[in-house]
Write a protein that holds these residues in place. Structure first.
Motif, PDB file in Angstrom:
ATOM      1  N   VAL A 388       0.849  -1.191   0.000  1.00 35.22           N
ATOM      2  CA  VAL A 388       0.000   0.000   0.000  1.00 35.22           C
ATOM      3  C   VAL A 388       0.881   1.237   0.000  1.00 35.22           C
ATOM      4  O   VAL A 388       1.792   1.366   0.828  1.00 35.22           O
ATOM      5  CB  VAL A 388      -0.933   0.036   1.225  1.00 35.22           C
ATOM      6  N   GLU A 389       0.617   2.119  -0.934  1.00 41.69           N
ATOM      7  CA  GLU A 389       1.320   3.389  -1.019  1.00 41.69           C
ATOM      8  C   GLU A 389       0.280   4.472  -1.260  1.00 41.69           C
ATOM      9  O   GLU A 389      -0.389   4.474  -2.290  1.00 41.69           O
ATOM     10  CB  GLU A 389       2.345   3.357  -2.153  1.00 41.69           C
ATOM     11  N   GLY A 390       0.122   5.381  -0.277  1.00 43.35           N
ATOM     12  CA  GLY A 390      -0.990   6.318  -0.353  1.00 43.35           C
ATOM     13  C   GLY A 390      -2.285   5.538  -0.216  1.00 43.35           C
ATOM     14  O   GLY A 390      -2.445   4.713   0.683  1.00 43.35           O
ATOM     15  N   TYR A 391      -3.217   5.744  -1.139  1.00 38.92           N
ATOM     16  CA  TYR A 391      -4.453   4.955  -1.151  1.00 38.92           C
ATOM     17  C   TYR A 391      -4.405   3.847  -2.198  1.00 38.92           C
ATOM     18  O   TYR A 391      -5.411   3.195  -2.456  1.00 38.92           O
ATOM     19  CB  TYR A 391      -5.663   5.863  -1.433  1.00 38.92           C
ATOM     20  N   SER A 392      -3.250   3.650  -2.813  1.00 42.26           N
ATOM     21  CA  SER A 392      -3.130   2.659  -3.881  1.00 42.26           C
ATOM     22  C   SER A 392      -2.659   1.315  -3.336  1.00 42.26           C
ATOM     23  O   SER A 392      -1.732   1.252  -2.521  1.00 42.26           O
ATOM     24  CB  SER A 392      -2.149   3.148  -4.954  1.00 42.26           C
ATOM     25  N   LEU A 393      -3.301   0.260  -3.797  1.00 37.76           N
ATOM     26  CA  LEU A 393      -2.950  -1.112  -3.423  1.00 37.76           C
ATOM     27  C   LEU A 393      -2.311  -1.797  -4.624  1.00 37.76           C
ATOM     28  O   LEU A 393      -2.844  -1.746  -5.741  1.00 37.76           O
ATOM     29  CB  LEU A 393      -4.207  -1.879  -2.995  1.00 37.76           C
TER      30      LEU A 393
END
Length: 399
Positions: A388-393
């Motif tokens: 997970v980076e920011g809201y990205s999976l």
């Protein structure tokens, strides 16, 4: 000297096969993963067939008064007095269990005040255990004590966190780790250190003896350095013996009551242990004594991560990584590979790094996964690694 050090690092990395390129190896799965739950954070999540479960330790949300209501218009002012009190802020921390689907909504299924927590989720998601610890951080320390009392609770769910049963457990007995074989059989590990075992899904618990050398009479909250449950159903406990300058690894096969020392590793602290069904043991360790036991002037010395193997007869040093690659976890992949999980501390923000070996630790392929993520895990059953980076999976496969 700086350029010589950098050149040496590059040679060391190239020697084991360095593969750069963080973003290109990942497939984006979602752009708004766990976005609705505030404050931000994915927690310790798991994904199975498009479904999501997560255990999330979280701080309370802080809000601020409108400018016209502040005592000083030029300074931000919390809406309520407790938001500026460190102890009261800590008292409002909680643990949440969230669940839902990648394609739909992820919602809170359970929440309990807690400053520490651990959980275990069955591979088929049939059963979930959760332990919580909470102490009144705003209260004065009891006379003659170094710690505030902690309230410990133990919960169980058999429907993926929708409904919960609070299991019988003495509130003054800490539980730090859960280690289960299946929904019925498992261990609890707490301060002391202490170990308890259940054979009936948490209805009854039997306390088991621990190695005498693992205790510290001056520290009632002493813990093992590492506790791991292998695929061979053996519980392994590691602790550092300062007098002998070794890490001692004790083994407790399921069904036995007393652990036995299996082997020692001189001059290293154990970070993780992985064992396959045949009982072959692999250990990730950091060179040197425990960090906080070292004099201040020695704490910045290089501390390489090392992978060892134990075959029930002899100990072998498989590989030593460059000191800049700090290892945190070691996994067995579905195709019998070894996966080293760590961080490259020589980068500005600390890039995530993995190293994979498919020949029993003889050679390693190091991969830069990109800047440090906000969350993620490796699924040892499917070989899928999540990030997970920011809201990205994101996901990638490491078979």
């Amino acid at each position: 000297m700086r350029w010589r050090w950098l050149a040496g690092l590059m040679v060391a990395i190239v020697a084991v096969g360095y593969v750069a390129g963080g973003s290109g190896m990942w497939d984006r799965v979602s752009n708004d993963f766990m976005k609705e739950d505030k404050p931000y954070g994915a927690g310790d999540f798991r994904i199975r067939d498009g479904q999501v479960l997560s255990m999330k330790l979280t701080n309370p949300e802080i809000t601020f008064k409108p400018r016209e209501e502040r005592s000083d218009p030029n300074r931000a002012e919390p809406s309520e007095p407790w938001m500026s009190n460190v102890g009261e802020f800590a008292n409002r921390r909680s643990v949440r269990i969230l669940g839902g689907s990648l394609e739909g909504e992820i919602t809170r299924r359970f929440e309990e005040p807690a400053q520490r927590a651990d959980w275990w989720l069955a591979p088929d998601w049939s059963t979930l255990y959760l332990t919580t610890g909470w102490s009144d951080r705003a209260a004065e320390l009891p006379p003659g004590k170094s710690y505030r009392p902690e309230l410990t609770q133990l919960f169980k769910s058999t429907d993926q966190g929708q409904e919960w049963e609070r299991l019988r457990w003495p509130e003054d007995q800490n539980i730090t780790f859960l280690r289960f074989i299946d929904a019925q059989r498992g261990y609890l590990i707490g301060w002391g250190p202490r170990v308890w075992r259940t054979r009936d899904g948490g209805e009854h618990w039997d306390e088991l003896p621990v190695p005498e050398d693992s205790r510290n009479p001056e520290n009632p909250r002493q813990q093992f350095d590492l506790v791991a449950l292998g695929q061979d159903n053996v519980l392994r406990m590691a602790f550092y013996d300062h007098a002998a300058d070794v890490s001692r690894i004790h083994a407790l096969p399921w069904g036995e009551d007393i652990s036995q020392q299996a082997f020692t590793i001189p001059g290293h602290v154990v970070m993780d242990i992985a064992a396959n069904i045949e009982g072959n043991v692999y250990v990730l360790a950091t060179q040197g004594a425990p960090y906080f036991s070292l004099p201040a002037e020695e704490r910045e010395a290089p501390r390489p991560s090392v992978v060892w193997s134990w075959n029930d007869d002899s100990l072998h040093k498989l590989h030593e990584f460059p000191p800049e690659l700090k290892g945190y976890a070691l996994y067995l992949t579905p195709s019998d590979g070894l996966l080293f999980d760590g961080v490259n501390e020589s980068t500005l923000l600390g890039n995530d790094v993995v190293a994979v070996s498919y020949d029993g630790g003889g050679s390693w392929k190091i991969q830069d996964e990109g800047r440090s993520a906000q969350g993620g895990y490796y699924d040892v059953h499917t070989g899928t690694r999540w990030r997970v980076e920011g809201y990205s999976l994101y996901q990638r496969e490491i078979p």
